[in-house]
Design an enzyme around this catalytic site. Structure first.
Site, PDB file in Angstrom:
ATOM      1  N   GLU A  66      -3.236  -3.106  -6.781  1.00  7.68           N
ATOM      2  CA  GLU A  66      -2.399  -2.199  -7.573  1.00  7.68           C
ATOM      3  C   GLU A  66      -1.145  -1.805  -6.805  1.00  7.68           C
ATOM      4  O   GLU A  66      -0.055  -1.736  -7.368  1.00  7.68           O
ATOM      5  CB  GLU A  66      -3.203  -0.932  -7.937  1.00  7.68           C
ATOM      6  CG  GLU A  66      -2.489   0.005  -8.895  1.00  7.68           C
ATOM      7  CD  GLU A  66      -1.598   1.040  -8.224  1.00  7.68           C
ATOM      8  OE1 GLU A  66      -0.806   1.683  -8.923  1.00  7.68           O
ATOM      9  OE2 GLU A  66      -1.662   1.212  -6.986  1.00  7.68           O
ATOM     10  N   GLU A  67      -1.326  -1.544  -5.509  1.00  8.08           N
ATOM     11  CA  GLU A  67      -0.243  -0.900  -4.759  1.00  8.08           C
ATOM     12  C   GLU A  67       1.016  -1.759  -4.640  1.00  8.08           C
ATOM     13  O   GLU A  67       2.110  -1.231  -4.551  1.00  8.08           O
ATOM     14  CB  GLU A  67      -0.733  -0.503  -3.357  1.00  8.08           C
ATOM     15  CG  GLU A  67      -1.827   0.555  -3.345  1.00  8.08           C
ATOM     16  CD  GLU A  67      -1.363   1.928  -3.824  1.00  8.08           C
ATOM     17  OE1 GLU A  67      -0.222   2.052  -4.275  1.00  8.08           O
ATOM     18  OE2 GLU A  67      -2.174   2.862  -3.751  1.00  8.08           O
ATOM     19  N   HIS A 119      -0.254   8.019  -0.010  1.00  8.50           N
ATOM     20  CA  HIS A 119       0.312   6.952   0.829  1.00  8.50           C
ATOM     21  C   HIS A 119       0.573   7.395   2.268  1.00  8.50           C
ATOM     22  O   HIS A 119       1.540   6.949   2.888  1.00  8.50           O
ATOM     23  CB  HIS A 119       1.619   6.411   0.220  1.00  8.50           C
ATOM     24  CG  HIS A 119       1.449   5.761  -1.114  1.00  8.50           C
ATOM     25  ND1 HIS A 119       2.495   5.199  -1.813  1.00  8.50           N
ATOM     26  CD2 HIS A 119       0.342   5.563  -1.882  1.00  8.50           C
ATOM     27  CE1 HIS A 119       2.042   4.693  -2.944  1.00  8.50           C
ATOM     28  NE2 HIS A 119       0.735   4.913  -3.019  1.00  8.50           N
TER      29      HIS A 119
END
Lengths: 429, 26
Positions: free
Chosen positions: A293-294, A392
């Site tokens: 996803e990132e 993050h």
């Protein structure tokens, strides 16, 4: 009395604390799980086994080609007007600097408009710092995702971005960025709010700020990862799907416990809880653990493409990727009738204060790929005011999570999915 | 933009039968 049965079992009964315990074991064992790494693949294998250990055997994986961006040594030193070490996290896909680094003067801007208003001679050969103050994630994140491209177009040799966060204790926040076509790829990184403000103050006083940026990384595009699909088969319409989901990959910092370990584990818990309670809905509930996803919803795009001709069977899709703090309700996309049905379902969760329906055109991250094709869906609306404090960063660890709130989230997620999957009518498109 | 839903506007959208069916899960 299904809602009460699920809430009781998860919040006070045998499942109490299990979501937190399993999440803690998982993130302590694997730590960060970046796209393309062995750690991610091992963590996928672990989740498959964890599911099978619950006697849920309808588990398949689907391969996805993913990139691997690996961070090397990173260091920023202020040379002028005084010596200072600057905390840094390079942004995903950033290129390296030469070994000796890039030494250049800094130009500070607060927006793309401000950058565009500058003479090209004032940017050429310099480092651009985007010091955009956090408003909303969706508004501020463009400086992280597009900053390098926009700065390179004006001739900058590197770009820095103020971390996309509302709060900081000198913590840099990494994240994805993409180079545009036909622009020079320049190194790009996030620095802390504190250092961005410091450099900004010096710059506005007319002081010359000179930095040396040293960043090393490697980038490969041909790795293979997997989306994981766990099906809890429906008894009346097994071909129809209610999807619950979270992503299993993370950034290479912290433990990815909040982003998105919590979403992963409340979605894993749905078939587990229903199976333990022997509750079998009419439609199939599919838990998806998205990969990669990132670096740009890569697993979700692959799923949408692979299952495009079956998309009519998706009755509703849910995702948790914005925290698993105390659940408040759902953020829902869909027709008026679909939203009203979900609002009616949410009325059943007044006892845990999770009855709020928030309307959104594009909720979630991965599921936005499917919602944008017209499938009704929702993301978990939760008390996530502090989500972007940790997002993050090295601070995204299991310490951020709360055992009781995870129980509430798992119970809510399970009961909502069950009801939607069991109703006599589909959620209308 | 995300806005809290005004559920009063749903009163004429769903049938009484469906509302009762959903309520039965509680």
């Amino acid at each position: 009395d299904v809602v009460n049965e699920i809430l009781q079992y998860v919040i006070e009964g045998d499942f109490k604390g299990q979501t937190y315990d399993e999440l803690a074991k998982f993130v302590d064992k694997f730590g960060p799980r970046p796209s393309g790494t062995e750690s991610l693949e091992n963590s996928i294998d672990y989740m498959i086994q964890l599911t099978r250990d619950e006697d849920i055997n309808n588990v398949v994986t689907e391969e996805v080609q993913v990139p691997l961006w690996e961070r090397g040594e990173e260091k920023i030193t202020m040379h002028e007007p005084r010596h200072k070490n600057i905390a840094v996290l390079g942004l995903g896909r950033s290129v390296s600097t030469p070994p000796e680094g890039i030494t250049a003067e800094v130009v500070v801007v607060k927006s793309f408009d401000e950058l565009e208003s500058q003479e090209e001679n004032n940017i050429k050969g310099k480092i651009v710092l985007f010091n955009a103050i956090f408003t909303k994630y969706g508004e501020t994140t463009v400086y992280r995702t597009q900053g390098a491209t926009r700065a390179a177009q004006k001739g900058a040799v590197a770009s820095l971005v103020r971390s996309v966060a509302p709060f900081s204790i000198n913590s840099p926040h990494t994240g994805a960025q993409n180079y545009g076509e036909n622009v020079t790829k320049i190194p790009t990184a996030a620095i802390t709010i504190e250092d961005a403000d410091l450099i900004n103050r010096m710059y506005e006083r007319g002081e010359k700020v000179v930095l040396n940026i040293q960043m090393q990384s490697t980038y490969e595009t041909n790795k293979v990862s997997r989306n994981t699909l766990v099906d809890y088969k429906g008894i009346q319409y097994p071909e129809k799907l209610v999807i619950v989901s979270g992503h299993i990959d993370s950034w290479d910092v912290g433990q990815g416990a909040m982003d998105d370990g919590g979403g992963l584990f409340i979605s894993w818990a749905v078939p587990v809880i229903l199976h333990r309670l022997n509750l079998r809905p009419k439609r199939t509930i599919r838990s998806i653990f998205w990969t990669a996803e990132e670096l740009g919803l890569i697993g979700a795009y692959a799923y949408e493409e692979r299952h495009r001709n079956e998309s009519d069977n998706i009755n509703f899709i849910m995702e948790s990727d914005e925290g698993t703090f105390a659940p408040l309700g759902l953020e829902v996309a869909g027709s008026q009738e679909a939203r009203c049905m979900i609002a009616e379902i949410l009325k059943l969760f007044q006892s845990i204060n999770a009855s709020t329906l928030v309307e959104s055109d594009s909720p979630g991250s991965d599921i936005a790929v499917l919602v944008n094709t017209g499938i009704p869906g929702a993301s978990l609306y939760n008390a996530n005011e502090k989500y972007f404090w940790f997002h993050h960063t090295e601070g995204d660890t299991i310490t951020v999570e709360n055992e009781h709130e995870l129980d509430l989230g798992a119970a809510f997620w399970t009961a909502v999915a069950y009801i939607i999957a069991d109703l006599s009518v589909d959620i209308p498109r | 933009a995300s806005l809290p839903k005004n559920t009063e506007e749903c009163s004429n959208v769903l049938t009484e039968e469906l509302i009762k069916e959903i309520a039965a899960y509680d």
